[in-house]
Enzyme design. Structure first.
Site, PDB file in Angstrom:
ATOM      1  N   ALA A   1     -28.987 -15.418  -9.033  1.00  0.00           N
ATOM      2  CA  ALA A   1     -28.565 -16.024  -7.751  1.00  0.00           C
ATOM      3  C   ALA A   1     -27.110 -16.486  -7.888  1.00  0.00           C
ATOM      4  CB  ALA A   1     -29.488 -17.166  -7.338  1.00  0.00           C
TER       5      ALA A   1
ATOM      6  N   GLU B   1     -19.928 -18.749  -7.258  1.00  0.00           N
ATOM      7  CA  GLU B   1     -18.613 -18.801  -7.913  1.00  0.00           C
ATOM      8  C   GLU B   1     -18.665 -19.463  -9.290  1.00  0.00           C
ATOM      9  OE1 GLU B   1     -15.413 -17.791  -7.838  1.00  0.00           O
ATOM     10  OE2 GLU B   1     -16.133 -16.349  -6.383  1.00  0.00           O
ATOM     11  N   GLY B   2     -19.606 -20.395  -9.477  1.00  0.00           N
ATOM     12  CA  GLY B   2     -19.738 -21.040 -10.793  1.00  0.00           C
ATOM     13  C   GLY B   2     -20.052 -20.004 -11.858  1.00  0.00           C
ATOM     14  N   HIS B   3     -21.057 -19.164 -11.591  1.00  0.00           N
ATOM     15  CA  HIS B   3     -21.401 -18.099 -12.538  1.00  0.00           C
ATOM     16  C   HIS B   3     -20.217 -17.137 -12.715  1.00  0.00           C
ATOM     17  CE1 HIS B   3     -25.522 -19.068 -10.850  1.00  0.00           C
ATOM     18  NE2 HIS B   3     -25.738 -19.183 -12.138  1.00  0.00           N
TER      19      HIS B   3
ATOM     20  N   GLN C   1     -38.645 -22.681 -19.272  1.00  0.00           N
ATOM     21  CA  GLN C   1     -37.889 -23.914 -19.077  1.00  0.00           C
ATOM     22  C   GLN C   1     -38.216 -24.600 -17.760  1.00  0.00           C
ATOM     23  OE1 GLN C   1     -34.061 -21.687 -19.243  1.00  0.00           O
ATOM     24  NE2 GLN C   1     -33.385 -23.132 -17.676  1.00  0.00           N
TER      25      GLN C   1
ATOM     26  N   LYS D   1     -21.201 -27.872 -15.601  1.00  0.00           N
ATOM     27  CA  LYS D   1     -22.163 -28.336 -14.594  1.00  0.00           C
ATOM     28  C   LYS D   1     -23.465 -28.805 -15.258  1.00  0.00           C
ATOM     29  CE  LYS D   1     -24.689 -28.045 -10.676  1.00  0.00           C
ATOM     30  NZ  LYS D   1     -25.973 -27.725 -11.204  1.00  0.00           N
TER      31      LYS D   1
ATOM     32  N   SER E   1     -27.327 -22.612  -7.674  1.00  0.00           N
ATOM     33  CA  SER E   1     -28.222 -21.652  -7.029  1.00  0.00           C
ATOM     34  C   SER E   1     -29.196 -22.378  -6.111  1.00  0.00           C
ATOM     35  CB  SER E   1     -29.019 -20.884  -8.086  1.00  0.00           C
ATOM     36  OG  SER E   1     -28.138 -20.301  -9.017  1.00  0.00           O
TER      37      SER E   1
HETATM   38  P1  AMP Z   1     -27.982 -20.898 -14.300  1.00  0.00           P
HETATM   39  O1  AMP Z   1     -28.050 -19.523 -13.715  1.00  0.00           O
HETATM   40  O2  AMP Z   1     -28.147 -21.980 -13.303  1.00  0.00           O
HETATM   41  O3  AMP Z   1     -28.835 -21.038 -15.531  1.00  0.00           O
HETATM   42  O4  AMP Z   1     -26.479 -21.074 -14.819  1.00  0.00           O
HETATM   43  C1  AMP Z   1     -25.913 -20.170 -15.710  1.00  0.00           C
HETATM   44  C2  AMP Z   1     -24.645 -20.747 -16.256  1.00  0.00           C
HETATM   45  O5  AMP Z   1     -23.750 -21.006 -15.190  1.00  0.00           O
HETATM   46  C3  AMP Z   1     -24.893 -22.067 -16.973  1.00  0.00           C
HETATM   47  O6  AMP Z   1     -24.122 -22.119 -18.144  1.00  0.00           O
HETATM   48  C4  AMP Z   1     -24.422 -23.083 -15.962  1.00  0.00           C
HETATM   49  O7  AMP Z   1     -23.979 -24.263 -16.514  1.00  0.00           O
HETATM   50  C5  AMP Z   1     -23.304 -22.340 -15.278  1.00  0.00           C
HETATM   51  N1  AMP Z   1     -23.050 -22.889 -13.948  1.00  0.00           N
HETATM   52  C6  AMP Z   1     -23.945 -23.121 -12.982  1.00  0.00           C
HETATM   53  N2  AMP Z   1     -23.352 -23.687 -11.916  1.00  0.00           N
HETATM   54  C7  AMP Z   1     -22.049 -23.829 -12.243  1.00  0.00           C
HETATM   55  C8  AMP Z   1     -20.908 -24.339 -11.567  1.00  0.00           C
HETATM   56  N3  AMP Z   1     -20.986 -24.859 -10.335  1.00  0.00           N
HETATM   57  N4  AMP Z   1     -19.729 -24.305 -12.200  1.00  0.00           N
HETATM   58  C9  AMP Z   1     -19.630 -23.822 -13.465  1.00  0.00           C
HETATM   59  N5  AMP Z   1     -20.654 -23.316 -14.141  1.00  0.00           N
HETATM   60  C10 AMP Z   1     -21.857 -23.312 -13.546  1.00  0.00           C
END
Ligand code: AMP
Length: 569
Positions: free
Chosen positions: A313, A316-318, A342, A431, A468
């Site tokens: 999902a 921009e963070g990813h 998890q 984050k 997400s």
């Molecule tokens: P997730 O898919 O939520 O497990 O996130 C995958 C990676 O993206 C993890 O290392 C998160 O910390 C990082 N991430 C999620 N949201 C952000 C964000 N807003 N800014 C920077 N990194 C993010």
């Protein structure tokens, strides 16, 4: 010689006189074949023929013309037609029969021998005559009752005509990839042969059969790209294939037994890897074996491999992590796996947003080389019994509220991903600050040879940290959720103004949340290293919080700088 077997016996056997009406492909083919079989055939003749002098007349005309053609036929002979769909009522008042060869007829003719044939008759005598014709042609006759004609004929169309439509579609998409129609022919032949020999359950191979959703997504994107009008057809076929694959007997799922080399049979050999190419040259991979095979050469060549672990999902963070990896590394691997281990709540796992279609396109767009999207079975095969558990940084905050099992799930999957990919460097987001601290501790304690890079939190224009889960927020809650960022800023502002008491800074943050009726799970000022609460604000301090906003659990944090900086990394 064909005799009048279906009439009363006669002393001198005579050849059955058969008039064929209709000069199309079927009339021509049947006239030739029945003549060869010993009938006294006249025709094929035009549609106004009255069939006078014949023992039987066979109408080989389009369905709409059966009734008009029948009206020209003089009373007396048996009257038949060759339609699969039309009933015998169209032949009234004649004694009627029908013979529908379950065989395609092209301009080159037809091979009737060995094919099926649907027969019907208004009288036993008429039915017997239809059976006799079928037998003379070497066909396997089956009587189809009037109410079943529609289903019978639809089956015939699906089996033959629609198959041609599908192959025409495949040919168009193949052409866009520079592959000739002729090169598909052996595949189609093998598939049909497998279906005939082994049955549909065992003949089905490919990404849908093995649950490789990401490959399907990539295929769909390619179809949309090269032949957008075929996308609805593709979608329907995927969902029909999915339903069929789900319903089939598990004993029929052995794709290796079929011998069908469609390039997607999933047996782990080089030929069935998702192909490079496509919109941006990204390779989608579903198994560890394939991934290792792909990374063997780059590793030998000393190329720097970067890994971005995600649960999909993408936002921009990813993408910021992927861009950073692209900038730093020679090979970029993004893992996409919604890790059940998890999640402490099955409902949360079910509701977790999934959009593999969009994800693959976005990852390709930022230049990712490999999107590694394994199935749950690939990651946790039956008998899986190992857990990696980190102590010390996992107990407070998220560990206290989501349970230690959450971080055990994270550290187990991340250890596995490190072993699967063997990255030189792995990228995580600030984050999830506690997660990043836990991973740092993990690689340090277990001597895992990977560098951990933590990238800044990417925020929406109004400060909300991208997540997400934000898509679950209602418009009103989306506005309320901006208070999380305001709360962190309030703590920073207090510290910038000289506040060194974490309790007082915490109160300032809390006030922002309560102002919009958000009851946080926690708001703390903690050591960035250990995540333990601090007595006094000095050194690397993190303001962290978690809150459920309108049913959606959100977390955020901000490094606090006592010297008056913004605290933004
Ligand atoms: P997730 O898919 O939520 O497990 O996130 C995958 C990676 O993206 C993890 O290392 C998160 O910390 C990082 N991430 C999620 N949201 C952000 C964000 N807003 N800014 C920077 N990194 C993010």
């Amino acid at each position: 010689m064909r005799e009048l077997e279906w009439t009363s016996s006669s002393d001198t056997p005579a050849r059955t006189r058969l008039a064929i009406v209709g000069r199309g492909r079927l009339g021509t083919a049947l006239a030739g074949a029945l003549s060869q079989a010993g009938y006294d055939v006249s025709g094929p003749m035009g549609r106004g023929a009255d069939g006078r002098g014949a023992d039987a007349v066979l109408l080989c005309v389009p369905d709409a013309e059966i009734a008009p053609a029948a009206s020209h036929v003089a009373p007396g002979p048996l009257l038949g037609h060759c339609s699969g769909a039309t009933g015998l009522g169209e032949l009234t008042p004649h004694e009627g029969f029908s013979l529908h060869p379950l065989m395609t007829v092209t301009a080159e003719g037809a091979e009737f021998a060995g094919a099926g044939a649907a027969i019907a008759g208004t009288t036993p005598r008429a039915l017997a005559f239809a059976a006799e014709l079928a037998e003379a042609l070497g066909m396997q006759a089956v009587e189809v009752a009037e109410p079943d004609r529609g289903a019978y004929h639809a089956a015939a169309s699906i089996a033959s005509n629609f198959l041609v439509t599908l192959e025409a579609a495949a040919g168009r998409v193949a052409a866009a990839a520079g592959v000739q129609r002729e090169q598909l022919v052996p595949l189609v032949r093998a598939t049909v042969d497998n279906w005939a020999r082994l049955g549909p359950e065992r003949a089905l191979t490919g990404p849908v059969a093995r649950g490789d959703e990401v490959t399907i997504v990539r295929q769909r994107a390619a179809v949309e790209d090269v032949a957008p009008d075929l996308t609805p057809l593709f979608d329907e076929l995927v969902s029909a294939t999915r339903a069929f694959a789900a319903a089939r007997d598990p004993s029929g799922t052995d794709t290796r037994a079929t011998g069908a080399r469609d390039g997607y049979a999933g047996d782990g050999s080089a030929g069935d890897r998702p192909r490079p190419g496509g919109p941006a040259g990204m390779n989608v991979i579903g198994t560890v074996a394939e991934l290792r095979a792909e990374l063997l050469e780059p590793r030998r060549a000393g190329r720097r491999i970067g890994l971005v672990p995600t649960m999909g999902a993408f936002h921009e963070g990813h993408l910021s992590l992927m861009r950073r990896a692209r900038r730093d590394c020679d090979v970029v691997v993004v893992s996409l796996f919604v890790n059940p281990a998890q999640f402490n709540d099955a409902g949360d796992l079910d509701a977790y947003p999934r959009d593999p279609d969009h994800d693959a396109a976005l990852a390709a767009g930022v230049g990712v080389d490999y999107l590694f999207a394994p199935s749950v079975d690939e990651v946790y095969p039956s008998g899986f019994a190992t857990e990696v558990s980190v102590a010390g940084v996992t107990e407070p905050l998220e560990g206290a509220h989501r349970g230690r099992a959450h971080f055990d799930g994270v550290t187990t999957i991340v250890t596995k991903l490190f072993n699967m990919v063997g990255p030189d460097v792995a990228y995580f987001g600030q984050k999830d600050a506690q997660q990043a601290a836990v991973i740092r501790r993990l690689v340090r304690d277990l001597d895992i040879p990977v560098a951990i890079e933590v990238c800044p939190t990417v925020r929406e224009a109004d400060g909300l940290a991208m997540s997400s889960r934000n898509m679950h927020l209602s418009p009103a809650d989306r506005v309320r959720a901006t208070a999380l960022h305001r709360a962190l800023r309030a703590a920073q502002d207090a510290v910038s103004a000289g506040e060194r008491d974490p309790g007082a800074a915490r109160e300032r943050a809390l006030a922002e949340l309560t102002a919009v009726s958000i009851e946080p799970e926690y708001v703390e000022l903690v050591s960035a290293d250990t995540l333990a609460p601090v007595d006094r604000i000095a050194g690397d301090v993190l303001a962290v919080l978690a809150a459920v906003v309108g049913g959606t659990r959100l977390i955020d944090n901000q490094p606090i700088q006592p010297n008056g900086g913004t605290g933004r990394p």
